[in-house]
Design an enzyme around this catalytic site. Sequence first.
Site, short mmCIF file in Angstrom:
data_model
loop_
_atom_site.label_atom_id
_atom_site.label_comp_id
_atom_site.label_asym_id
_atom_site.label_seq_id
_atom_site.Cartn_x
_atom_site.Cartn_y
_atom_site.Cartn_z
N LYS A 83 33.44 -59.03 19.81
CA LYS A 83 32.04 -58.63 19.69
C LYS A 83 31.24 -59.81 19.18
O LYS A 83 31.60 -60.43 18.17
CB LYS A 83 31.97 -57.47 18.68
CG LYS A 83 30.88 -56.47 18.92
CD LYS A 83 31.12 -55.27 17.99
CE LYS A 83 30.00 -54.28 18.05
NZ LYS A 83 30.17 -53.23 17.04
O1 G3P Z 1 28.03 -49.74 16.72
C1 G3P Z 1 26.96 -50.15 15.95
C2 G3P Z 1 26.72 -49.18 14.87
O2 G3P Z 1 27.79 -49.21 14.00
C3 G3P Z 1 25.47 -49.34 14.12
O3 G3P Z 1 25.17 -48.08 13.66
O4 G3P Z 1 24.14 -46.39 12.23
O5 G3P Z 1 24.57 -48.72 11.36
O6 G3P Z 1 22.78 -48.32 13.03
P1 G3P Z 1 24.11 -47.88 12.50
#
Ligand code: G3P
Length: 217
Positions: A83
């Site tokens: 990634k």
């Molecule tokens: O896959 C990306 C994700 O983990 C981000 O999620 O909820 O931290 O915006 P969030």
Amino acid sequence: MKFFVDTAEIDAIKELHALGMVDGVTTNPSLIAKSGRDILEVTKEICDIVSGPVSAEVVALDADTMLAEGRKLAKIADNIAVKVPLTWAGLQTCKALSDEGTMVNVTLCFSANQALLAAKAGATFISPFIGRLDDINIDGLELIEDIRTIYDNYGFDTQILAASIRSANHMSECAKIGADVATAPPGVIKAMANHVLTDKGLAGFMADVEKAGIKIL
Ligand code: G3P
């Protein structure tokens, strides 16, 4: 739509994997930090459970170091997707790793232009962050729709991996739009099973079971 689980928690991965709900796993530095585990060790453990793509994120900001980190991560297992962030250095790293045959997930995508660049650089997955756009009053699902249109217009085979998913509703909306993959925390995947009418209907059935003394075993 494939389901990836967005976590580095081994027990949660195992629980969903046993039900056939895990087509892959995504992690990021915040999720690794939350697990309290060493990145190489926990990523290897995840790859031993899940046969689909497991995303492991680089932590450098310059292309040379990102590439070295990506090559090291790719050695963990055959199903690693490295990634990289959607920066110019990340795109350079994406191109180099995908030319070497390594799967690459380009993350932190917030615009259709960024998604177009990632596809040109050979990304296996593009990760648009729906929830973080919604947080700033921009429709995250609209971005998924725009990327779907652009990729279909030109036959790009980069897979749209909807990320930053915050609700069960996001999952069905992504599936309607045609996202290839959605990655969600375990709690969101489990919440997809909930419906108030299911609970109400079951309570009614249980009352009748009790009243009639129905037994099967
Ligand atoms: O896959 C990306 C994700 O983990 C981000 O999620 O909820 O931290 O915006 P969030």
